[in-house]
Design an enzyme around this catalytic site. Structure first.
Site, PDB file in Angstrom:
ATOM      1  N   THR A 132       0.818  -1.204   0.000  1.00  0.00           N
ATOM      2  CA  THR A 132       0.000   0.000   0.000  1.00  0.00           C
ATOM      3  C   THR A 132       0.854   1.258   0.000  1.00  0.00           C
ATOM      4  OG1 THR A 132      -1.523   1.260   1.399  1.00  0.00           O
ATOM      5  CG2 THR A 132      -0.102  -0.281   2.531  1.00  0.00           C
ATOM      6  N   ASP A 133       0.263   2.374  -0.445  1.00  0.00           N
ATOM      7  CA  ASP A 133       0.964   3.662  -0.368  1.00  0.00           C
ATOM      8  C   ASP A 133       1.025   4.195   1.066  1.00  0.00           C
ATOM      9  OD1 ASP A 133      -1.724   4.366  -0.055  1.00  0.00           O
ATOM     10  OD2 ASP A 133      -1.726   5.908  -1.619  1.00  0.00           O
ATOM     11  N   GLU A 134       0.221   3.592   1.986  1.00  0.00           N
ATOM     12  CA  GLU A 134       0.172   4.127   3.356  1.00  0.00           C
ATOM     13  C   GLU A 134       1.492   3.945   4.093  1.00  0.00           C
ATOM     14  OE1 GLU A 134      -3.288   3.546   5.697  1.00  0.00           O
ATOM     15  OE2 GLU A 134      -4.620   3.635   3.977  1.00  0.00           O
ATOM     16  N   TYR A 158      -2.057  -0.432  11.074  1.00  0.00           N
ATOM     17  CA  TYR A 158      -2.189  -1.100   9.769  1.00  0.00           C
ATOM     18  C   TYR A 158      -0.967  -0.825   8.892  1.00  0.00           C
ATOM     19  CZ  TYR A 158      -3.350  -1.547   4.824  1.00  0.00           C
ATOM     20  OH  TYR A 158      -3.293  -1.843   3.486  1.00  0.00           O
ATOM     21  N   ALA A 160       1.943   0.356   9.643  1.00  0.00           N
ATOM     22  CA  ALA A 160       3.203  -0.121  10.230  1.00  0.00           C
ATOM     23  C   ALA A 160       3.360  -1.624   9.997  1.00  0.00           C
ATOM     24  CB  ALA A 160       3.237   0.197  11.723  1.00  0.00           C
ATOM     25  N   LYS A 162       2.007  -3.323   7.503  1.00  0.00           N
ATOM     26  CA  LYS A 162       2.290  -3.522   6.070  1.00  0.00           C
ATOM     27  C   LYS A 162       3.751  -3.165   5.779  1.00  0.00           C
ATOM     28  CE  LYS A 162      -0.006  -4.565   3.033  1.00  0.00           C
ATOM     29  NZ  LYS A 162      -0.365  -5.889   2.461  1.00  0.00           N
ATOM     30  N   ASN A 257     -12.057  13.748   0.678  1.00  0.00           N
ATOM     31  CA  ASN A 257     -13.171  12.852   1.027  1.00  0.00           C
ATOM     32  C   ASN A 257     -14.527  13.510   0.834  1.00  0.00           C
ATOM     33  OD1 ASN A 257     -11.336  10.886   1.756  1.00  0.00           O
ATOM     34  ND2 ASN A 257     -11.296  11.502   3.912  1.00  0.00           N
TER      35      ASN A 257
END
Ligand code: NAD
Ligand code: DAU
Length: 353
Positions: A132-134, A158, A160, A162, A257
């Site tokens: 993911t880009d996160e 999440y 961290a 990944k 959003n």
């Protein structure tokens, strides 16, 4: 054949369904069937001999070794993960267990299997890790988008977890020579998206007459990619990506959003008009997600330059297809929103209202 993990989830199931539209090569699909995994999504394959489903946990070393020995895949495409940021805030342990320990356990099983292959098969083998880009953290409005060389700075349990899995995959290439590929993708949307995530949750709440809960000021920005474009990017990297490389995947489509939710309301006003007003009337600003990343943006020039991949859908076409799909597939939504889902919605939103 290839081995897919997490192929009963949102992106994994789209990947499996798309694969068989393009290939006759078989898939062994390993999924634990957590709340996010749903076999009804794959019911069109129930008599298709190209697809073998195995219910197993990627953290079960014996099960992973046995699946690899039995099906002898030429590649692994690894989707299985806990994927929802809000759930990782309420309960991080499962994220460390599946995303870090589970990926480690899978990598160990794959390394042993790969070491036992003959020279030709070892060279041809690939382990594609879907990330993911996160992992890159949060951008300010004026910052350049994430590139493949942006430093990791994950902010949620999440992301961290990944990031931890990405580092393990990288290390298995560097240390053991395992032929790995990693993709870091932005926010996906489309059919079969579990209605805990922004777009399907808003569609569902809108048509059920419930409030549309926008966190904070609604100005957090995400880059949105239609899920079949992510699937085509993964197929492209699997067949032509350079071993050991990472590829950023994105839709060139940054949006706040509040604007995404506004567009959804406009589409619903057109496709399923409601008496006496607009769905926009249901928008409700609620207290923010703790540690909420402000902005993600992806520089996807490397995958375009090296492999010729670009998204096929625009946000306009993809969002319309998505709303139409949810309106036409309310039975799927009802099938996946069990008691566990209702408990989750209560846990995540009751404190906010
Ligand atoms: P999802 O939550 O919809 O599906 C995850 C799947 O993994 C489910 O079928 C679940 O049953 C399975 N699973 C969970 N734990 C497992 C375990 N221990 N063993 C075996 N199976 C297990 O997730 P998704 O949105 O489809 O995301 C798939 C992958 O893509 C994840 O790795 C995620 O980090 C990554 N990703 C997602 C997005 C997005 O926008 N959804 C964007 C970029 C990357
Ligand atoms: O960027 C890729 C990531 O995108 C993936 O790695 C994750 O698996 C995926 O879940 C997604 O993470 P986000 O946290 O960006 O997605 P989510 O749909 O949960 O939220 C999108 C944005 O909408 C985010 O800024 C939070 C906001 N939001 C979300 C929900 C569920 C709301 O304002 N209200 C909501 O009810």
């Amino acid at each position: 054949m290839i081995l897919v993990t997490g192929g009963a989830g949102f992106i994994g199931s789209n990947f499996v369904l798309d694969w068989f539209r393009e290939h006759d090569e078989g898939i062994v699909n390993v999924d634990k069937l957590t709340y996010a995994g749903n076999l009804t999504t794959l019911k069109s394959l129930s008599h298709d001999t190209r697809h073998v489903f195995v219910r197993a946990d990627i953290g079960d070393a014996a099960a992973m070794a046995s699946v690899l020995a039995q099906y002898k895949p030429r590649a692994v495409v690894h989707f299985a993960a806990e994927s929802h940021v809000d759930r990782s805030i309420h309960g991080p342990a499962e994220f460390v267990q599946t995303n870090v320990v589970g990926t480690f356990t899978l990598l160990e099983a794959v390394r042993a299997y790969w070491n036992g292959l003959d020279e030709e098969a070892r060279l041809a083998f690939r382990f594609l890790h879907v990330s993911t880009d996160e992992v890159f953290g949060s951008l300010e409005a004026a910052d350049a988008p994430f590139s493949e060389t942006t430093a990791y700075a994950p902010n949620s349990p999440y992301s961290a977890s990944k990031a931890g899995s990405d580092h393990l995959v990288r290390a298995y290439h560097h240390t053991y020579g395992l032929p790995v590929l990693t993709t870091n993708c932005s926010n996906n949307y489309g059919p079969h998206h579990f209605p805990e995530k922004l777009i399907p949750l808003m569609i569902q709440h809108a048509i059920e007459g419930k409030p549309l809960p926008i966190y904070g000021d609604g100005r957090n920005v995400r880059d949105w990619l239609y899920v079949t474009d992510h699937c085509s990017a993964i197929r492209t990297v699997l067949s032509a990506g350079r071993v050991g490389e990472t590829y950023n995947v994105g839709g060139w489509n940054e949006m706040a959003n509040v604007d995404v939710v506004g567009l959804l309301c406009d589409l619903l006003d057109e496709l399923k008009p409601k008496a006496g007003g607009s769905y926009r009337d249901q928008i409700k600003f609620v207290p923010d997600r703790p540690g909420h990343d402000r902005r993600y943006a992806i520089d996807a020039r490397k995958i375009e330059r090296e492999l010729g991949w670009r998204p096929a859908e625009t946000f306009e076409t993809g969002l319309r297809k998505t709303v139409q799909w949810y309106l036409a597939n309310q039975d799927w939504v009802q099938g996946v929103t069990t008691g566990e889902y209702r408990t989750w919605v209560e846990t995540n939103y009751s404190q906010r209202h």
